[in-house]
Design a protein around this motif. Structure first.
Motif, PDB file in Angstrom:
ATOM      1  N   LEU A  95       0.863  -1.168   0.000  1.00 39.71           N
ATOM      2  CA  LEU A  95       0.000   0.000   0.000  1.00 39.71           C
ATOM      3  C   LEU A  95       0.905   1.224   0.000  1.00 39.71           C
ATOM      4  N   VAL A  96       0.771   2.056  -1.021  1.00 38.66           N
ATOM      5  CA  VAL A  96       1.618   3.240  -1.127  1.00 38.66           C
ATOM      6  C   VAL A  96       0.744   4.487  -1.203  1.00 38.66           C
ATOM      7  N   ALA A  97       1.081   5.471  -0.366  1.00 34.48           N
ATOM      8  CA  ALA A  97       0.377   6.754  -0.358  1.00 34.48           C
ATOM      9  C   ALA A  97       1.330   7.848  -0.808  1.00 34.48           C
ATOM     10  N   PHE A  98       0.765   8.989  -1.180  1.00 30.76           N
ATOM     11  CA  PHE A  98       1.548  10.098  -1.725  1.00 30.76           C
ATOM     12  C   PHE A  98       1.277  11.339  -0.881  1.00 30.76           C
ATOM     13  N   ILE A  99       2.341  11.890  -0.293  1.00 25.70           N
ATOM     14  CA  ILE A  99       2.177  12.950   0.700  1.00 25.70           C
ATOM     15  C   ILE A  99       3.290  14.001   0.574  1.00 25.70           C
ATOM     16  N   TYR A 100       3.182  15.064   1.352  1.00 24.64           N
ATOM     17  CA  TYR A 100       4.328  15.920   1.672  1.00 24.64           C
ATOM     18  C   TYR A 100       4.121  16.403   3.098  1.00 24.64           C
TER      19      TYR A 100
ATOM     20  N   PHE B 149       2.487  25.410  -0.745  1.00 23.74           N
ATOM     21  CA  PHE B 149       1.660  24.226  -0.590  1.00 23.74           C
ATOM     22  C   PHE B 149       1.372  23.607  -1.957  1.00 23.74           C
ATOM     23  N   TYR B 150       0.922  22.374  -1.931  1.00 24.80           N
ATOM     24  CA  TYR B 150       0.647  21.648  -3.164  1.00 24.80           C
ATOM     25  C   TYR B 150      -0.852  21.419  -3.347  1.00 24.80           C
ATOM     26  N   THR B 151      -1.275  21.501  -4.583  1.00 31.16           N
ATOM     27  CA  THR B 151      -2.543  20.901  -4.991  1.00 31.16           C
ATOM     28  C   THR B 151      -2.194  19.511  -5.505  1.00 31.16           C
ATOM     29  N   HIS B 152      -2.784  18.487  -4.910  1.00 30.00           N
ATOM     30  CA  HIS B 152      -2.290  17.148  -5.236  1.00 30.00           C
ATOM     31  C   HIS B 152      -3.388  16.092  -5.167  1.00 30.00           C
ATOM     32  N   THR B 153      -3.110  14.983  -5.797  1.00 29.44           N
ATOM     33  CA  THR B 153      -4.000  13.831  -5.787  1.00 29.44           C
ATOM     34  C   THR B 153      -4.039  13.220  -4.396  1.00 29.44           C
ATOM     35  N   ASP B 154      -5.229  12.889  -3.957  1.00 27.85           N
ATOM     36  CA  ASP B 154      -5.457  12.287  -2.639  1.00 27.85           C
ATOM     37  C   ASP B 154      -5.632  10.781  -2.836  1.00 27.85           C
ATOM     38  N   ARG B 155      -4.543  10.013  -2.655  1.00 23.17           N
ATOM     39  CA  ARG B 155      -4.643   8.599  -3.060  1.00 23.17           C
ATOM     40  C   ARG B 155      -3.778   7.655  -2.227  1.00 23.17           C
ATOM     41  N   ILE B 156      -4.343   6.480  -2.014  1.00 24.36           N
ATOM     42  CA  ILE B 156      -3.610   5.292  -1.571  1.00 24.36           C
ATOM     43  C   ILE B 156      -3.771   4.259  -2.680  1.00 24.36           C
TER      44      ILE B 156
ATOM     45  N   TYR C  14      -7.628   4.181  -3.874  1.00 29.59           N
ATOM     46  CA  TYR C  14      -8.580   4.673  -2.894  1.00 29.59           C
ATOM     47  C   TYR C  14      -8.285   6.141  -2.578  1.00 29.59           C
ATOM     48  N   ARG C  15      -9.279   6.835  -2.103  1.00 26.31           N
ATOM     49  CA  ARG C  15      -9.076   8.210  -1.646  1.00 26.31           C
ATOM     50  C   ARG C  15      -8.366   8.143  -0.292  1.00 26.31           C
ATOM     51  N   GLY C  16      -7.169   8.678  -0.228  1.00 28.71           N
ATOM     52  CA  GLY C  16      -6.330   8.491   0.952  1.00 28.71           C
ATOM     53  C   GLY C  16      -6.908   9.055   2.238  1.00 28.71           C
ATOM     54  N   SER C  17      -7.437  10.282   2.183  1.00 30.38           N
ATOM     55  CA  SER C  17      -7.921  10.938   3.397  1.00 30.38           C
ATOM     56  C   SER C  17      -9.271  10.403   3.868  1.00 30.38           C
ATOM     57  N   LYS C  18      -9.988   9.719   2.980  1.00 32.73           N
ATOM     58  CA  LYS C  18     -11.320   9.193   3.313  1.00 32.73           C
ATOM     59  C   LYS C  18     -11.367   7.670   3.111  1.00 32.73           C
ATOM     60  N   ALA C  19     -10.245   7.014   3.291  1.00 30.57           N
ATOM     61  CA  ALA C  19     -10.157   5.589   2.984  1.00 30.57           C
ATOM     62  C   ALA C  19     -11.093   4.762   3.862  1.00 30.57           C
ATOM     63  N   ASN C  20     -11.741   3.797   3.222  1.00 28.12           N
ATOM     64  CA  ASN C  20     -12.560   2.815   3.940  1.00 28.12           C
ATOM     65  C   ASN C  20     -11.641   1.667   4.355  1.00 28.12           C
ATOM     66  N   ILE C  21     -11.299   1.611   5.618  1.00 31.63           N
ATOM     67  CA  ILE C  21     -10.300   0.661   6.104  1.00 31.63           C
ATOM     68  C   ILE C  21     -10.717  -0.779   5.827  1.00 31.63           C
ATOM     69  N   GLN C  22     -11.961  -1.109   6.112  1.00 29.97           N
ATOM     70  CA  GLN C  22     -12.409  -2.495   5.940  1.00 29.97           C
ATOM     71  C   GLN C  22     -12.459  -2.905   4.467  1.00 29.97           C
TER      72      GLN C  22
END
Length: 214
Positions: free
Chosen positions: A74-79, A175-182, A195-203
């Motif tokens: 599982l890889v996410a993209f952040i700063y 600041f960045y405008t960026h894709t919200d993803r896992i 998946y949407r990283g900040s709103k991820a459905n864990i289950q």
């Protein structure tokens, strides 16, 4: 679990007259079972780039994605200067890591790649992780040369656009405008779901991981 019923039917001795009577229904039942067995994930596409050498939070080399071959990633993209979305994404990654351990799922790895390598040095990433009490046993924060980071972002369709720069007493701020993803990557190195990283459905993500484990 329902998929194992096929094996049970095959092993059980059922009276022949009953089998003849219910043959059409048995075949229909088996077809339904087969159709439902083995959930298919929506994606099955290669990353589209050769491995690049990155640095983790300890300044150790990480060959990405080769280091994760034969593992679920599982890889996410952040700063780390992100004021909102990235901390939420990191929290969800941490929740996923905890759930993976709770479920005793094997060979699952976690990585967060910074798209701000100029500011996000290994030391800065380590500080970011330590504040959040990250368990580094199967979790890496990654940074690297800008050309290598952009190569990964472009091939994985991650947008990261820096905004206007402001000078303050604390230094340069932007600041960045960026894709919200896992992104979920399978053992074969292919993208299997996003998946949407900040709103991820864990289950939901845990179910997808289990699908790859089967």
């Amino acid at each position: 679990m329902i998929c194992h019923l096929i094996k049970i039917i095959d092993k059980e001795k059922v009276h022949s007259s009953i089998i003849k009577k219910f043959t059409p229904y048995i075949f229909l039942f088996i077809i339904v079972l087969i159709t439902g067995c083995g959930k298919k994930l929506p994606e099955d596409k290669p990353l589209g780039f050769d491995s690049v050498t990155l640095l983790n939070q300890d300044s150790s080399n990480v060959l990405f994605p080769d280091m994760y071959k034969n593992k679920i990633l599982l890889v996410a993209f952040i700063y780390t200067n992100c004021p909102d979305i990235c901390p939420m994404t990191t929290h969800n990654m941490q929740l996923l890591q905890q759930e993976v351990e709770k479920e005793n799922l094997k060979d699952v790895q976690f990585a967060e790649l910074s798209f701000d390598p100029q500011r996000d040095t290994p030391a800065r990433l380590k500080e970011f992780g330590n504040i959040r009490d990250i368990d580094y046993s199967n979790f890496n924060f990654l940074t690297g040369k800008e050309i290598d980071v952009k190569k990964i972002l472009n091939n994985m369709n991650i947008l990261a656009l820096p905004g206007d720069t402001t000078k303050t007493q604390g230094g340069i701020v932007y600041f960045y405008t960026h894709t919200d993803r896992i992104t979920l990557i399978g053992q074969d190195g292919k993208i299997r779901n996003e998946y949407r990283g900040s709103k991820a459905n864990i289950q939901e993500i845990i179910k997808d991981i289990k699908t790859l484990e089967d």
